[in-house]
Design a protein around this motif. Structure first.
Motif, PDB file in Angstrom:
ATOM      1  N   PHE A 400       0.826  -1.198   0.000  1.00  0.00           N
ATOM      2  CA  PHE A 400       0.000   0.000   0.000  1.00  0.00           C
ATOM      3  C   PHE A 400       0.866   1.257   0.000  1.00  0.00           C
ATOM      4  O   PHE A 400       0.549   2.231  -0.684  1.00  0.00           O
ATOM      5  N   SER A 527      -0.475  12.726   4.540  1.00  0.00           N
ATOM      6  CA  SER A 527       0.400  11.992   5.438  1.00  0.00           C
ATOM      7  C   SER A 527      -0.220  10.634   5.675  1.00  0.00           C
ATOM      8  O   SER A 527      -1.424  10.453   5.492  1.00  0.00           O
TER       9      SER A 527
ATOM     10  N   TRP B  97      -4.531  12.682  10.873  1.00  0.00           N
ATOM     11  CA  TRP B  97      -3.395  12.723   9.952  1.00  0.00           C
ATOM     12  C   TRP B  97      -2.778  11.347   9.738  1.00  0.00           C
ATOM     13  O   TRP B  97      -1.912  11.184   8.887  1.00  0.00           O
ATOM     14  N   SER B  98      -3.190  10.366  10.514  1.00  0.00           N
ATOM     15  CA  SER B  98      -2.510   9.070  10.376  1.00  0.00           C
ATOM     16  C   SER B  98      -2.945   8.342   9.107  1.00  0.00           C
ATOM     17  O   SER B  98      -2.297   7.395   8.681  1.00  0.00           O
ATOM     18  N   ALA B  99      -4.038   8.762   8.500  1.00  0.00           N
ATOM     19  CA  ALA B  99      -4.436   8.142   7.233  1.00  0.00           C
ATOM     20  C   ALA B  99      -5.245   9.168   6.452  1.00  0.00           C
ATOM     21  O   ALA B  99      -6.146   9.795   7.006  1.00  0.00           O
ATOM     22  N   ASP B 100      -4.908   9.350   5.206  1.00  0.00           N
ATOM     23  CA  ASP B 100      -5.674  10.278   4.381  1.00  0.00           C
ATOM     24  C   ASP B 100      -6.816   9.528   3.709  1.00  0.00           C
ATOM     25  O   ASP B 100      -7.063   8.354   4.000  1.00  0.00           O
ATOM     26  N   ALA B 103      -5.993   6.253   2.130  1.00  0.00           N
ATOM     27  CA  ALA B 103      -5.786   5.178   3.100  1.00  0.00           C
ATOM     28  C   ALA B 103      -7.111   4.683   3.653  1.00  0.00           C
ATOM     29  O   ALA B 103      -7.269   3.489   3.933  1.00  0.00           O
ATOM     30  N   GLN B 160      -5.906  14.932   2.708  1.00  0.00           N
ATOM     31  CA  GLN B 160      -6.338  14.812   4.110  1.00  0.00           C
ATOM     32  C   GLN B 160      -7.799  15.204   4.202  1.00  0.00           C
ATOM     33  O   GLN B 160      -8.199  16.285   3.780  1.00  0.00           O
TER      34      GLN B 160
END
Lengths: 669, 318
Positions: A400, A527, B97-100, B103, B160
């Protein structure tokens, strides 16, 4: 220092190859050869990793071998160091795996002498620093791998695979030779450092790019040059398949990067467009081909084609960004491509190891004859599952991250001022997205049909867990897949010297970001934190499981499957690989493969079963290769009559040719 | 102190989505029943169903493997994490912010991967048919979704979700053709991903056209409860996603106080209710499609998304 160490390891591998000839028929041969290979590759891996991470000056060496006026140049710069890591990591894993897998080999004398030589060849290609050495090692790598493809030569399919591979490999080397000739120019500077300084006009650059796409692209498996790959990779023993798919295609990618991004100078927009077009087609066609397969190893080999497409999408973007002096974006695209190179070498080797274990346990590669192996070989099934999830680009695993980085690079492309690229890049992005979803479908099929469900044949029912060496190799790679997925910042930082050297810029330092997040451009832009996502999923899953087990009923009863009230005891009623792929074949296959389905329904009263005929056409073969094949055959037929002439006619032919040549010379001068 | 507050907001969000998800399903069912002049079960019926399911014993097929038993938790965890990363009532989520957005989509893909595998585990024909159709639908819906993400990312300059929501709430957004196309595509994707009519019918069980229900056919008891909850969460996630991108009003900002958060929760619940009723109206008005008509339906979303992305590549204002 690192160069000497790696060269020494190559020497050891060559010695092991000679040892392999002598000891192949003895009991000690297999552990000896693979043990020595494992040790040599591990030492070379450590040396290359040290060189890449220390960022020291590139060590170079000229050995008085090969051409007397040229010598053999060797050098490890950042690019070479990274690819050495890929080669030797794959080599160590394959050797470790082969310590177990190789003991089942029916003809070790056909594998053992060539295996270390193949590893040595791949190392040498990456080490080479002049065109002559590069080509020599490239051909050595091709021939040793050809010998390994032919190790089970009594099978007619393998012979055909070997033949096509040999033709394509020679053609590729020929194309590369011409490319180097053009790069060296009339003065003939064959050392890479001389080539790097040369100035090339657009015509030469276009020719070189075409030839490199033909040469390195055919080795890597770009559509339409991929035809040999799905035949040859599965034909070899599984640890060699893993090396060919996971590592040798990467050596081809190395060749492409070395020539196009390093030696050829500043690229122009059309080189980016050519690469992106080919890469986009390769990505989708590769995975569609893979979906249509029911041979596990061939499915994996076709899927390599898709991943090579993804790598080349990153490289094409890097070329485009570099052409328009956008160094940060180019560095990101190159980093994404290299990250995917690394990732693919991990999970493709892992998957081929799994396929090899299945092959050892059941003697079958055909998924339609497998099934239910998760009960019989639980550990191998678990490792294979990790590989499937990683290659399907599922977070928090590594596949990924590299696809995410590629998407981020695509999203930077509206700033490119060239309109052709502006139209092309979103299309390529859509193809990449399509292939990501199709890859997941492909591996649901591969895993679901092979490992899940009920066993379809007695051999699948009697399979046993694979040996310890194989399991250690598989679990090491699975762990690396997870590690690279949850700590991608370290990999990106390790790749920085490469993009620094080739692009002149790098992705910002990632290791200092809080919580080990990766931030390729800016925090407000995008991020991703694989570690946190992993922890969150783990915590959420554990909390749920604990809550359920605290509050829910613990009662559990085993019973026959429900299946809507119509359970059928015969395993033949399960979904097969072909039936699983049927919806996708209908949606995409009618266009891509001219897929046709025909149901032969016997008339009422006839007791014969109805038959479903499916026909698929390989358009690439029909359009590109069949005409060439036909032309060669026709020309050979025509020339055949020259074989049966009298001596007088031969003499007059020779005389006529001599006269013509003299005439040409006279006119020319 | 700020850290504790952020953590509290994040946990509140996680629990809120979990608590509301079955309610949304209940609301859609109720609205559909009312639209067809039936009384329908109470809105809290899905909660009762879940409670009943976790009290029941699990009947496991004889050859079900460990994957079959672990998969519900993996599916649920991935969906829950994805849902928790979507700004529902506040944008300043601690871990947003840990996954956009890419993700988040990939997390849903992970859930689907394991669901399809679980469908194939027992080795029945229904499980296989469900899994194979699910991956076919996903093979179109996922790229369509990514094209929508591309469009948004090119307008906002970020993938984001919090940044996107903030931008869409500002005056800078304006009226754009590409956004209209993206909204349309997103609705199609949401319908397809949640196995709603016309792609799939959540109410059938004995029909060859079913997709999602075919995959979970062998599940029972607590496993089925977890899977049902995950499906409800996924529906809630998509409604929240549409709401936070195309109707970001009332979202509490990063430094908002308790009052703003309360307003955020109230508007969020209202948005969910509107979304649920609209879905019910749509489902009542349309008939189920044949399975091989579905690719054209979702293909339209893919084309719309691609068109929107292309527009963005050509012009900054469209």
């Amino acid at each position: 220092m690192s160069l000497v160490v790696v060269l020494a390891c190559v020497g050891v591998l060559l010695v092991a190859s000679v040892l392999g000839i002598g000891t192949a028929r003895t009991r000690a041969g297999t552990p000896l050869v693979y043990g020595v290979s494992l040790a040599a590759c591990t030492v070379a891996l450590v040396a290359a990793l040290g060189q890449l991470l220390s960022n020291a000056a590139a060590p170079a060496l000229v050995l008085p071998l090969a051409l007397p006026w040229l010598g053999a140049h060797f050098r490890i710069d950042a690019l070479a160091a990274f690819f050495l890591v890929v080669v030797d990591l794959g080599g160590s894993a394959a050797s470790l795996y082969a310590l177990g897998y190789g003991t089942h080999e029916s003809a070790p004398q056909r594998v053992l002498p060539f295996y270390p030589a193949f590893l040595a060849g791949m190392n040498l290609v990456v080490l080479a620093d002049d065109a002559f050495t590069f080509l020599l090692c490239w051909e050595f790598m091709s021939l040793t791998s050809w010998a390994l493809v032919m190790s089970h030569h009594r099978d007619a399919d393998n012979r055909r695979a070997g033949y096509i591979y040999l033709v394509m490999a020679s053609f590729g080397t020929f194309a590369l030779m011409l490319a180097f000739g053009l790069l060296a120019g009339p003065t003939g500077g064959y050392a890479f450092e001389v080539m790097r300084t040369g100035q090339h006009g657009p015509l030469i650059a276009a020719l070189v790019l075409t030839l490199v796409l033909l040469g390195a692209g055919s080795k890597a498996g770009l559509v339409p040059l991929h035809v040999w790959l799905p035949l040859a990779h599965p034909a070899a023993p599984s640890h060699v398949s893993a090396l060919m798919s996971g590592v040798m295609t990467k050596v081809a990618v190395y060749g492409f990067i070395r020539i196009v991004l390093d030696l050829l100078g500043t690229p122009s927009w059309w080189s980016s467009m050519a690469v992106l077009t080919l890469a986009g087609i390769t990505t989708v066609m590769g995975v569609l081909y893979a979906l249509m397969q029911h041979d596990l190893k061939r499915l994996l080999a076709y899927h390599t084609v898709e991943n090579i497409g993804i790598v080349f999408i990153g490289l094409g973007l890097a070329l485009g960004f570099k052409a328009y002096a956008m160094p940060l974006a180019a560095a990101l695209a190159l980093t994404a491509a290299l990250f995917h190179v690394f990732n693919h070498s991990l999970f493709k080797s892992l998957l081929f190891f799994g396929a090899g274990s299945v092959l050892t346990a059941t003697g079958e590669r055909d998924m339609e004859r497998l099934g239910g192996l998760i009960h019989r070989m639980p550990l191998a099934a678990f490792a294979f599952l990790v590989g499937c999830a990683a290659i399907s680009a599922l977070p928090p695993l590594n596949g990924f991250v590299s696809e995410w980085l590629t998407f981020q690079a695509i999203l930077l492309s509206p700033a490119v001022p060239q309109w052709g690229l502006k139209i092309l890049v979103p299309g390529v992005g859509a193809l990449l997205a399509l292939s990501a979803a199709l890859a997941a479908a492909c591996f649901v099929k591969a895993y679901g049909v092979t490992f899940l469900g009920r066993p379809r044949t007695p051999v699948a029912e009697k399979a046993t867990e694979t040996d310890r060496f194989s399991l250690v190799a598989m679990f090491t790679l699975a762990a690396l897949c997870l590690l690279a997925g949850i700590l991608p910042g370290f990999v990106i930082d390790a790749l920085a010297p490469v993009s620094q050297a080739l692009i002149g810029s790098r992705v910002p330092v990632q290791a200092s970001d809080p919580w080990l997040t990766i931030v390729p451009i800016a925090a407000s832009r995008s991020s991703y934190d694989g570690l946190l996502v992993f922890v969150f999923i783990g915590l959420a899953g554990l909390t749920t499981a604990m809550a359920i087990h605290r509050f829910a009923s613990h009662a559990l009863r085993r019973s026959a499957a429900w299946d809507c009230g119509f359970p059928d005891p015969s395993p033949a009623t399960q979904y097969t690989a072909a039936s699983f792929a049927q919806p996708i074949r209908r949606v995409y296959g009618t266009l891509a493969f001219r897929a046709r389905e025909r149901v032969e329904m016997p008339p009422p009263g006839d007791a014969r079963p109805a038959v479903l005929h499916v026909s698929l056409r390989d358009l690439v073969w029909d359009w590109f290769y069949a005409p060439v094949e036909g032309a060669v055959a026709t020309a050979a037929g025509r020339l055949n009559q020259f074989q049966f002439l009298t001596i007088r006619k031969y003499l007059s032919l020779v005389f006529a040719l001599l006269v013509i040549l003299l005439l040409v010379l006279a006119i020319w001068l | 102190m700020a850290l504790i507050r952020d953590l509290a907001v994040q946990f509140a969000e996680m629990l809120l989505v979990l608590a509301l998800a079955p309610g949304l399903v209940g609301l859609v069912r109720k609205a559909k029943a009312r639209l067809t002049r039936r009384r329908g079960a109470s809105i809290i019926q899905p909660y009762r169903d879940l409670l009943r399911l976790i009290r029941k014993e699990v009947v496991l097929a004889e050859n079900a493997s460990w994957l079959f038993r672990v998969a519900p938790y993996v599916i649920f965890a991935a969906t829950w994490v994805a849902a928790a990363l979507v700004p529902t009532f506040a944008t300043g989520l601690m871990f947003s912010w840990s996954a956009d957005l890419i993700a988040i989509i990939a997390l849903l893909a992970s859930a689907r991967f394991f669901l399809a595998l679980a469908g194939m585990d027992v080795g029945t024909s229904f499980g296989g048919i469900g899994a194979s159709r699910e991956v076919m639908i996903a093979s179109l819906a996922e790229p369509a979704m990514l094209m929508i993400v591309f469009t948004l990312a090119l307008i906002v300059g970020s993938t984001q979700l919090a940044t996107i929501a903030g931008f869409m709430n500002s005056a800078a957004v304006g009226l754009r053709v590409s956004l209209g196309l993206a909204l349309f595509a997103l609705i199609i994707v949401a319908i397809a991903e949640n196995a709603r009519i016309p792609v799939d019918n959540p109410a059938t069980h004995l029909e060859l056209t079913m997709v999602h229900e075919a995959m979970v056919l062998e599940y029972s008891g607590r496993h089925l409860a977890v899977i049902e909850l995950a499906a409800a969460l996924k529906l809630l996630l998509y409604v929240s996603l549409i709401a936070c991108i195309f109707a970001p009003w009332g979202l509490a900002g990063p430094e908002a106080g308790l009052a703003a958060a309360l307003i955020g929760v109230l508007t969020y619940v209202a948005k969910l209710a509107v979304g649920g009723v609209l879905l019910a109206v749509f489902e009542t008005a349309i008939a189920k499609m044949r399975v091989f008509r579905v690719p054209q339906f979702i293909g339209a979303a893919l084309m719309l998304g691609l068109l929107a992305t292309l527009l963005r590549f050509f012009s900054g204002s469209l």
